[in-house]
Design a protein around this motif. Structure first.
Motif, PDB file in Angstrom:
ATOM      1  N   ASP A 309      34.030  35.557  47.168  1.00 46.75           N
ATOM      2  CA  ASP A 309      33.597  34.306  47.809  1.00 46.75           C
ATOM      3  C   ASP A 309      32.287  33.789  47.238  1.00 46.75           C
ATOM      4  N   ARG A 310      31.662  34.563  46.376  1.00 45.24           N
ATOM      5  CA  ARG A 310      30.461  34.054  45.694  1.00 45.24           C
ATOM      6  C   ARG A 310      30.889  32.949  44.733  1.00 45.24           C
ATOM      7  N   VAL A 311      29.978  32.011  44.507  1.00 43.93           N
ATOM      8  CA  VAL A 311      30.231  30.949  43.537  1.00 43.93           C
ATOM      9  C   VAL A 311      29.276  31.186  42.381  1.00 43.93           C
ATOM     10  N   ALA A 312      29.818  31.394  41.186  1.00 46.73           N
ATOM     11  CA  ALA A 312      28.947  31.661  40.044  1.00 46.73           C
ATOM     12  C   ALA A 312      28.112  30.425  39.741  1.00 46.73           C
ATOM     13  N   GLU A 313      26.810  30.638  39.635  1.00 47.35           N
ATOM     14  CA  GLU A 313      25.911  29.511  39.339  1.00 47.35           C
ATOM     15  C   GLU A 313      25.354  29.567  37.939  1.00 47.35           C
ATOM     16  N   GLY A 314      25.388  30.745  37.339  1.00 48.16           N
ATOM     17  CA  GLY A 314      24.905  30.890  35.964  1.00 48.16           C
ATOM     18  C   GLY A 314      25.836  31.827  35.218  1.00 48.16           C
ATOM     19  N   LEU A 315      25.905  31.660  33.912  1.00 50.78           N
ATOM     20  CA  LEU A 315      26.854  32.451  33.127  1.00 50.78           C
ATOM     21  C   LEU A 315      26.526  33.940  33.189  1.00 50.78           C
ATOM     22  N   HIS A 316      25.245  34.256  33.272  1.00 57.65           N
ATOM     23  CA  HIS A 316      24.839  35.661  33.184  1.00 57.65           C
ATOM     24  C   HIS A 316      24.188  36.149  34.482  1.00 57.65           C
ATOM     25  N   GLU A 317      24.568  35.486  35.573  1.00 56.12           N
ATOM     26  CA  GLU A 317      24.032  35.843  36.889  1.00 56.12           C
ATOM     27  C   GLU A 317      24.357  37.301  37.235  1.00 56.12           C
ATOM     28  N   ARG A 318      23.402  37.962  37.865  1.00 57.83           N
ATOM     29  CA  ARG A 318      23.610  39.364  38.245  1.00 57.83           C
ATOM     30  C   ARG A 318      23.936  39.472  39.722  1.00 57.83           C
ATOM     31  N   THR A 319      24.484  40.622  40.082  1.00 56.65           N
ATOM     32  CA  THR A 319      24.795  40.851  41.499  1.00 56.65           C
ATOM     33  C   THR A 319      24.783  42.341  41.806  1.00 56.65           C
ATOM     34  N   PRO A 320      24.366  42.719  43.023  1.00 55.72           N
ATOM     35  CA  PRO A 320      24.670  44.083  43.461  1.00 55.72           C
ATOM     36  C   PRO A 320      26.185  44.196  43.637  1.00 55.72           C
ATOM     37  N   LEU A 321      26.721  45.404  43.536  1.00 54.25           N
ATOM     38  CA  LEU A 321      28.177  45.571  43.653  1.00 54.25           C
ATOM     39  C   LEU A 321      28.504  46.826  44.455  1.00 54.25           C
ATOM     40  N   VAL A 322      29.348  46.632  45.463  1.00 49.27           N
ATOM     41  CA  VAL A 322      29.872  47.731  46.288  1.00 49.27           C
ATOM     42  C   VAL A 322      31.378  47.579  46.231  1.00 49.27           C
ATOM     43  N   ILE A 323      32.098  48.526  45.634  1.00 47.39           N
ATOM     44  CA  ILE A 323      33.507  48.272  45.318  1.00 47.39           C
ATOM     45  C   ILE A 323      34.336  49.544  45.425  1.00 47.39           C
ATOM     46  N   GLY A 324      35.517  49.423  46.036  1.00 48.44           N
ATOM     47  CA  GLY A 324      36.404  50.585  46.131  1.00 48.44           C
ATOM     48  C   GLY A 324      37.282  50.515  47.362  1.00 48.44           C
ATOM     49  N   ASN A 325      37.528  51.678  47.981  1.00 44.80           N
ATOM     50  CA  ASN A 325      38.376  51.726  49.171  1.00 44.80           C
ATOM     51  C   ASN A 325      37.774  50.878  50.281  1.00 44.80           C
ATOM     52  N   ARG A 326      38.664  50.178  50.988  1.00 44.94           N
ATOM     53  CA  ARG A 326      38.208  49.178  51.952  1.00 44.94           C
ATOM     54  C   ARG A 326      37.318  49.777  53.050  1.00 44.94           C
TER      55      ARG A 326
END
Ligand code: AHG
Ligand code: MN
Ligand code: MN
Length: 339
Positions: A309-326
């Motif tokens: 649901d994030r909208v990319a605002e820059g080509l090289h924008e960074r983000t924290p990431l939490v990913i895996g089992n729900r």
């Protein structure tokens, strides 16, 4: 669970080419460009895989002496992978715009080649720090249907948009074997293993879904004192022997993700004091893997809300990431955003 057609009609050993041709047939409006695009991706993947396998012999070990847009040292294989994917995609009339970790600006399709209906985002070589030690590395990619008018040049609107608008995403992992994992809305997540003697990818992991109970977490604990104390406290609670967790972290996102996709698990690259917005890039690392994990029944957040649901605002924008089992993503996200 997303709606989609089962892929059970495909036997293990089906070639990726036939899989793509046959799944495209259920779309009468398909122009064949998606199949052609994936054909170019597999060509580039085979070339990079071959080069990775003989990196030491092919003069591919080490740095180029350059520093990229991210301020990181560029390795020779970073350059080779970037050029190889770029060339393969520019020439086929299937892309209107390419975004690469290795290039500050969006890549337009040069004359005399035609533009096509897709925008492609890529981390051509993920896990660069693992090249010289022969550990697993990969290529991550996302595919958007273009928004800009057909026939003309691509535009930023083709890529600066919400992640949930992705059409497909995937990665290629150059490990003990080379595997291409492709996620689409219609056919879920499927893995294809390269037989290097034949030069073809064959279906080896059909309709991948995350293992239901996960007991692995992956993050760089060397940075624990740089984390938000709420994350540090939660990770500490996870270590309660009653919960039975193990930690695995190789430092190639694509390899850590792939292991967790097959075995179940949680990967976190949080904000740190050094990288307050996180280290990983939204457009060509977080978006594609978030798309894949959701198709496989998992979830991805930035520690607050859904990544897609994030909208990319820059080509090289960074983000924290939490990913895996729900369930683990929900637990970690709640702990990280607790008042
Ligand atoms: P890249 O090689 O494309 O720059 O990405 C490296 C990333 C990612 O693959 C991995 O998860 C992370 O860097 C590891 O970072 P740390 O060494 O800070 O843990
Ligand atoms: Mn990367
Ligand atoms: Mn990279």
């Amino acid at each position: 669970m997303p709606d989609r057609a089962p892929t059970t009609q495909f036997e293990e050993g089906t070639t990726l080419d036939r899989f793509l041709q046959e799944t495209a047939r259920s779309h009468p409006e398909a122009t064949g460009q998606f199949v052609a695009l994936m054909h170019q991706v597999t060509l580039a993947a085979k070339m990079v895989s071959s080069r990775v396998n003989r990196a030491g012999l092919a003069g591919m070990i080490g740095q180029t002496g350059q520093v990229n847009i991210q301020g990181e040292f560029v390795m020779k294989l970073d350059v080779y992978a970037n050029e190889t994917f770029k060339r393969a995609l520019e020439h086929a009339g299937v892309c209107c715009l390419i975004v690469s970790e290795e290039e500050a600006d969006p890549i337009h399709i040069p004359e005399p080649f035609r533009t096509g209906r897709y925008a492609f985002t890529m981390d051509p070589l993920d896990g660069s720090s693992n090249i010289d030690v022969n550990a697993t590395i990969g290529t991550i990619f996302g595919i958007f249907r273009r928004k800009s008018p057909t026939g003309g040049p691509g535009a930023l609107e083709d890529v600066l948009r919400p992640g949930h608008e992705l059409t497909a995403a995937g990665y290629v992992i150059y490990g003990s074997g080379t595997i291409l994992v492709l996620a689409t809305r219609d056919n879920g997540v499927n893995g294809f293993t390269l037989d290097p003697a034949v030069g073809e990818f064959f279906l080896s992991h059909r309709d991948l879904q995350l293992a239901p109970s996960a007991r692995t977490y992956s993050l760089n604990e060397g940075y624990a004192r740089q984390w938000d104390p709420r994350l540090a406290a939660w990770i500490d609670r996870l270590k309660d022997p009653a919960r039975g967790f193990s930690q695995r972290y190789i430092g190639s996102l694509v390899a850590d993700f792939h292991r967790n996709l097959l075995k179940g698990g949680l990967f976190i690259y949080p904000a740190t004091a050094k990288s307050p917005r996180g280290k990983l890039r939204l457009l060509y690392e977080a978006f594609p893997l978030a798309f894949i994990v959701e198709q496989a029944g998992g979830a991805a957040t930035d520690g607050r809300g859904r990544i897609l649901d994030r909208v990319a605002e820059g080509l090289h924008e960074r983000t924290p990431l939490v990913i895996g089992n729900r369930d683990l993503v929900a637990e970690a996200t709640a702990a990280m955003s607790a008042e």
